[in-house]
Design an enzyme around this catalytic site. Structure first.
Site, PDB file in Angstrom:
ATOM      1  N   HIS A   1      80.586  79.220  38.908  1.00  0.00           N
ATOM      2  CA  HIS A   1      80.095  77.918  38.414  1.00  0.00           C
ATOM      3  C   HIS A   1      78.929  77.393  39.252  1.00  0.00           C
ATOM      4  O   HIS A   1      78.795  77.742  40.437  1.00  0.00           O
ATOM      5  CB  HIS A   1      81.229  76.880  38.422  1.00  0.00           C
ATOM      6  CG  HIS A   1      81.727  76.580  39.802  1.00  0.00           C
ATOM      7  ND1 HIS A   1      82.657  77.374  40.463  1.00  0.00           N
ATOM      8  CD2 HIS A   1      81.420  75.589  40.676  1.00  0.00           C
ATOM      9  CE1 HIS A   1      82.896  76.865  41.656  1.00  0.00           C
ATOM     10  NE2 HIS A   1      82.159  75.795  41.825  1.00  0.00           N
TER      11      HIS A   1
ATOM     12  N   TYR B   1      69.065  73.980  44.699  1.00  0.00           N
ATOM     13  CA  TYR B   1      69.836  75.101  44.163  1.00  0.00           C
ATOM     14  C   TYR B   1      69.725  76.319  45.079  1.00  0.00           C
ATOM     15  O   TYR B   1      70.721  76.956  45.424  1.00  0.00           O
ATOM     16  CB  TYR B   1      69.310  75.433  42.768  1.00  0.00           C
ATOM     17  CG  TYR B   1      69.769  76.734  42.169  1.00  0.00           C
ATOM     18  CD1 TYR B   1      68.934  77.861  42.158  1.00  0.00           C
ATOM     19  CD2 TYR B   1      71.022  76.863  41.596  1.00  0.00           C
ATOM     20  CE1 TYR B   1      69.334  79.062  41.601  1.00  0.00           C
ATOM     21  CE2 TYR B   1      71.432  78.064  41.021  1.00  0.00           C
ATOM     22  CZ  TYR B   1      70.580  79.160  41.030  1.00  0.00           C
ATOM     23  OH  TYR B   1      70.987  80.361  40.484  1.00  0.00           O
TER      24      TYR B   1
ATOM     25  N   LYS C   1      72.530  78.669  47.330  1.00  0.00           N
ATOM     26  CA  LYS C   1      72.690  80.125  47.205  1.00  0.00           C
ATOM     27  C   LYS C   1      72.461  80.820  48.558  1.00  0.00           C
ATOM     28  O   LYS C   1      73.143  81.786  48.877  1.00  0.00           O
ATOM     29  CB  LYS C   1      71.738  80.673  46.133  1.00  0.00           C
ATOM     30  CG  LYS C   1      72.076  80.196  44.707  1.00  0.00           C
ATOM     31  CD  LYS C   1      73.505  80.528  44.293  1.00  0.00           C
ATOM     32  CE  LYS C   1      73.758  80.290  42.813  1.00  0.00           C
ATOM     33  NZ  LYS C   1      75.151  80.536  42.408  1.00  0.00           N
TER      34      LYS C   1
END
Ligand SMILES: NC(=O)C1=CN([C@@H]2O[C@H](COP(=O)(O)OP(=O)(O)OC[C@H]3O[C@@H](n4cnc5c(N)ncnc54)[C@H](OP(=O)(O)O)[C@@H]3O)[C@@H](O)[C@H]2O)C=CC1
Ligand SMILES: C[C@H](CCC(=O)NCCS(=O)(=O)O)[C@H]1CC[C@H]2[C@@H]3C(=O)C[C@@H]4C[C@H](O)CC[C@]4(C)[C@H]3CC[C@]12C
Length: 378
Positions: free
Chosen positions: A205, A268, A272
């Site tokens: 997700h 984002y 990661k």
């Protein structure tokens, strides 16, 4: 006890072996340009029985497993479908996991993915759409037991229905937001209560994030770190005792953005990169401690999910890779306990190579491949 976790470099596709022509000739973005990998078919069938329990309250779950089903705790929705259905259909596309893409003699004794995952107990997060939804369907064809999570119950119900039609040994869901500190433990507890254990945890997700210039919104960074990173740590931590017992697998869905920092994805990309650091360090500790739990990092390029295409297609001109095949490659890598999987392999591998030999050139190529005039500032 032999250590059966990740075998360092056993499958690492050294980019130098990749055909750099795809990247150097391509006048477009290096994220795409995917190659098709072979996959084979296997039959699927349906099992289980169906019972209806009354719909839960707004927050409480609907556990339709039967009289023993319990309502979800506040803040989560539950649902479960195990039902006898029509005969399964042939033609489902599933990989044989007898090695990545190599032709395998029909009489090979190595188990296929379908055989490796049949009856396995698998959690998939972010399973209501996109890559997570496709992973659920592939796992269903492989007759795995599935626990799916996301926020949208209506979507999860549809995915569970289809998983049962495709042959899942069982399928259930818990809906809720992964920015909630309690949900990770709730999800893992559900797996323990239902199955008595867990074989594979697929962390997939992501929270909402726009493809645009960083606008200084530090709270968004904090929230996205909670959803995209801290919840992965929480899920893996809660699941670890069961995964140690089963000598299972953790699959972490990450991105090129977790290894190469491009523009317009700062929050984002940070999440990661954080995943890369945490789970690569954890894998080292597992090796030292001989903990037989594999950790597979999935380094993905541009994939044709609805949310990705709607977010970036006006800036990134190229054709994204197919989510169905992407999902298959992730499952194959997890089943084979691989250290990492690059998908689409050639463009991602070439970019990682270029990052190590000419990082400034790569940055310039990325900027040049975008339609910068179309980037919407928020
Ligand atoms: N598509 C691409 O181009 C690429 C994708 N990836 C990675 O692949 C993974 C899946 O991406 P993709 O399939 O495109 O994403 P999608 O947007 O299609 O799916 C995201 C999933 O996460 C769920 N979700 C969103 N917010 C939350 C939340 N707060 N709590 C719990 N679940 C949430 C969504 O369901 P719901 O809204 O119902 O909660 C949905 O099921 C991600 O990790 C992404 O980083 C990596 C590289 C490229
Ligand atoms: C912008 C995408 C995130 C969309 C989103 O918010 N999803 C959740 C919606 S929900 O809350 O309703 O569920 C980005 C997701 C994947 C990114 C892409 C990626 O990771 C690969 C490339 C990495 C590179 O650094 C930039 C280009 C990418 C194609 C990148 C683009 C942005 C995403 C599509």
């Amino acid at each position: 006890m032999t250590y059966s976790g990740n075998k360092p470099f056993s499958h690492f596709r050294h980019p130098i072996l990749l055909n750099t022509q795809t990247f150097l000739v391509s006048s477009h973005c290096p994220w795409a340009g995917w190659v098709h990998s072979s996959s084979l078919t296997c039959a699927s069938h349906q099992t289980g029985t169906r019972d209806q329990t009354p719909a839960g309250t707004e927050k409480a779950g609907r556990d339709r497993e039967g009289p023993q089903g319990q309502r979800g705790a506040a803040g989560t929705e539950r649902g479960c479908r195990d039902r006898e259905g029509p005969q399964g259909q042939r033609g489902a596309v599933v990989p044989r996991c007898r090695g990545a893409g190599r032709a395998v003699p029909a009489l090979s004794s190595a188990p296929s993915c379908a055989e490796m995952l049949r009856g396995k107990r698998v959690i998939v997060t972010g399973a209501s759409s996109g890559i997570g939804e496709q992973m659920a369907y592939h796992l269903a064809r492989m007759e795995a037991h599935l626990l799916l999570t996301a926020r949208t119950e209506a979507k999860l119900q549809k995915v569970v229905e289809k998983c049962l039609e495709l042959g899942a040994a069982s399928a259930r869901y818990i809906s809720g937001s992964m920015d909630s500190p309690s949900l990770p433990e709730e999800v893992v507890r559900e797996a323990g209560n239902t199955w008595g254990g867990l074989d594979m945890l697929i962390l997939n997700h992501i929270g909402q994030s726009s493809f645009t210039y960083f606008n200084g919104d530090v709270e968004h960074v904090r929230k996205l770190m909670e959803t995209n990173f801290v919840s992965y740590v929480a899920l893996a931590t809660a699941a670890l005792p069961m995964l140690k017992e089963s000598e299972g697998s953790i699959v972490v869905v990450s991105s090129v953005a977790g290894r190469i920092a491009g523009p317009f994805t700062a929050p984002y990309s940070a999440t990661k990169f954080a995943l890369e650091g945490f789970f690569s360090s954890l894998r080292q500790e597992f090796i030292i401690d001989k903990v037989n739990v594999s950790i597979t990092l999935c380094i993905l390029g541009y994939i044709n999910t609805e949310s990705a295409v709607s977010a970036v297609s006006h800036v990134i001109p190229d054709t994204p890779a197919p989510k169905e095949e992407c999902a298959l490659e992730i499952i194959r890598a997890g089943a084979l306990r691989r250290r990492e999987v690059l998908y689409p392999a050639r463009p991602v591998g070439t970019m990682l190579l270029l990052r190590s030999i000419a990082p400034e050139l790569l940055d310039s190529l990325i900027r040049g491949s975008y339609r910068l005039e179309n980037v919407r500032r928020t």
